[in-house]
Design a protein around this motif. Structure first.
Motif, PDB file in Angstrom:
ATOM      1  N   GLU A   8      14.851 -25.699   0.214  1.00 21.42           N
ATOM      2  CA  GLU A   8      15.675 -25.113  -0.421  1.00 21.42           C
ATOM      3  C   GLU A   8      16.857 -24.119  -0.219  1.00 21.42           C
ATOM      4  O   GLU A   8      17.953 -24.061  -0.331  1.00 21.42           O
ATOM      5  N   LEU A   9      16.337 -23.943   1.178  1.00 18.67           N
ATOM      6  CA  LEU A   9      17.236 -22.915   2.017  1.00 18.67           C
ATOM      7  C   LEU A   9      18.486 -23.567   2.323  1.00 18.67           C
ATOM      8  O   LEU A   9      20.199 -23.151   2.286  1.00 18.67           O
ATOM      9  N   LEU A  10      18.195 -24.839   2.600  1.00 19.34           N
ATOM     10  CA  LEU A  10      19.699 -26.015   3.429  1.00 19.34           C
ATOM     11  C   LEU A  10      20.507 -26.163   1.486  1.00 19.34           C
ATOM     12  O   LEU A  10      21.095 -25.672   1.764  1.00 19.34           O
ATOM     13  N   VAL A  11      20.062 -26.373   0.808  1.00 20.57           N
ATOM     14  CA  VAL A  11      20.231 -26.533  -0.237  1.00 20.57           C
ATOM     15  C   VAL A  11      21.545 -24.886  -1.439  1.00 20.57           C
ATOM     16  O   VAL A  11      22.257 -25.450  -1.375  1.00 20.57           O
ATOM     17  N   ILE A  12      20.851 -24.047  -0.775  1.00 22.87           N
ATOM     18  CA  ILE A  12      20.757 -23.047  -1.532  1.00 22.87           C
ATOM     19  C   ILE A  12      22.340 -22.088  -0.604  1.00 22.87           C
ATOM     20  O   ILE A  12      23.275 -22.116  -0.579  1.00 22.87           O
ATOM     21  N   GLY A  13      22.079 -22.814   0.637  1.00 19.76           N
ATOM     22  CA  GLY A  13      23.736 -22.166   1.206  1.00 19.76           C
ATOM     23  C   GLY A  13      24.249 -23.487   1.122  1.00 19.76           C
ATOM     24  O   GLY A  13      25.527 -22.750   1.282  1.00 19.76           O
ATOM     25  N   VAL A  14      24.787 -24.407   0.890  1.00 17.00           N
ATOM     26  CA  VAL A  14      25.438 -25.359   0.582  1.00 17.00           C
ATOM     27  C   VAL A  14      26.097 -24.572  -0.020  1.00 17.00           C
ATOM     28  O   VAL A  14      26.865 -24.943  -0.317  1.00 17.00           O
ATOM     29  N   VAL A  15      25.529 -24.662  -1.908  1.00 20.45           N
ATOM     30  CA  VAL A  15      26.018 -24.079  -3.044  1.00 20.45           C
ATOM     31  C   VAL A  15      26.428 -23.194  -2.214  1.00 20.45           C
ATOM     32  O   VAL A  15      27.524 -23.034  -3.425  1.00 20.45           O
ATOM     33  N   ALA A  16      26.059 -22.378  -2.071  1.00 16.94           N
ATOM     34  CA  ALA A  16      27.123 -20.863  -1.506  1.00 16.94           C
ATOM     35  C   ALA A  16      28.545 -21.117  -0.670  1.00 16.94           C
ATOM     36  O   ALA A  16      29.277 -20.341  -1.175  1.00 16.94           O
ATOM     37  N   LEU A  17      27.910 -22.048  -0.211  1.00  9.82           N
ATOM     38  CA  LEU A  17      29.710 -23.037   1.045  1.00  9.82           C
ATOM     39  C   LEU A  17      30.629 -23.142   0.237  1.00  9.82           C
ATOM     40  O   LEU A  17      31.108 -22.127  -0.309  1.00  9.82           O
ATOM     41  N   VAL A  18      30.172 -23.411  -1.476  1.00  5.45           N
ATOM     42  CA  VAL A  18      30.994 -24.800  -2.019  1.00  5.45           C
ATOM     43  C   VAL A  18      31.701 -23.100  -3.099  1.00  5.45           C
ATOM     44  O   VAL A  18      32.960 -23.229  -3.673  1.00  5.45           O
ATOM     45  N   VAL A  19      30.572 -22.057  -4.132  1.00  2.00           N
ATOM     46  CA  VAL A  19      30.968 -21.518  -4.747  1.00  2.00           C
ATOM     47  C   VAL A  19      31.658 -20.197  -3.907  1.00  2.00           C
ATOM     48  O   VAL A  19      33.185 -20.079  -4.940  1.00  2.00           O
ATOM     49  N   LEU A  20      31.560 -19.414  -3.098  1.00  2.00           N
ATOM     50  CA  LEU A  20      31.897 -18.864  -2.489  1.00  2.00           C
ATOM     51  C   LEU A  20      33.297 -18.772  -1.114  1.00  2.00           C
ATOM     52  O   LEU A  20      34.209 -18.766  -0.901  1.00  2.00           O
ATOM     53  N   GLY A  21      32.666 -20.369  -0.535  1.00  2.00           N
ATOM     54  CA  GLY A  21      33.893 -20.532   0.073  1.00  2.00           C
ATOM     55  C   GLY A  21      33.785 -19.962   1.284  1.00  2.00           C
ATOM     56  O   GLY A  21      32.934 -18.966   1.867  1.00  2.00           O
ATOM     57  N   PRO A  22      34.183 -21.002   2.959  1.00  5.45           N
ATOM     58  CA  PRO A  22      33.997 -20.515   4.310  1.00  5.45           C
ATOM     59  C   PRO A  22      34.837 -19.039   4.365  1.00  5.45           C
ATOM     60  O   PRO A  22      33.996 -18.107   5.347  1.00  5.45           O
TER      61      PRO A  22
END
Length: 123
Positions: A8-22
């Motif tokens: 679940e933490l990995l999915v949240i991290g990927v979604v945050a990376l896509v939404v917020l950007g690097p």
């Protein structure tokens, strides 16, 4: 607390990376960490204050119970002493009160000789 696993933490991290950007993700992660720390600190503060209040209440109960028992025993002792002093005072009054004199005609005095009679002694 929320029971999140690694997946679940990995999915949240990927979604945050896509939404917020690097570029904005590290700043957002620090901000989220700050708020999580503040929330935990507040939670621990409330928890420790609650536990302290419970400990104080338990201590008050532990102190007040023996004190109440001692007061109860002191009241019982006082009652017993009052009863004893009352009965002793009554016994003393009975001893000090004048007794009626015994009738001399009915009870002979100790060591006295019998009263003389009109009859002459028989030989």
């Amino acid at each position: 607390m929320f029971d999140l696993g690694f997946g679940e933490l990995l999915v949240i991290g990927v979604v945050a990376l896509v939404v917020l950007g690097p570029e904005r993700l590290p700043r957002a992660a620090r901000f989220a960490g700050l708020w999580v720390r503040k929330a935990r600190a507040q939670w621990y503060s409330v928890k420790s204050e609650f536990e302290r209040e419970l400990a104080d209440e338990d201590l008050r109960k532990a102190i007040s119970d023996p004190a109440r028992d001692l007061r109860k025993q002191a009241d019982e002792l006082k009652r017993e002493l009052d009863d004893t002093s009352r009965s002793a005072a009554e016994a003393l009054r009975d001893l000090e009160s004048p007794r009626p004199a015994p009738d001399a005609a009915t009870t002979p005095a100790v060591g006295a000789e019998p009263a003389p009679t009109d009859e002459a002694p028989k030989p």
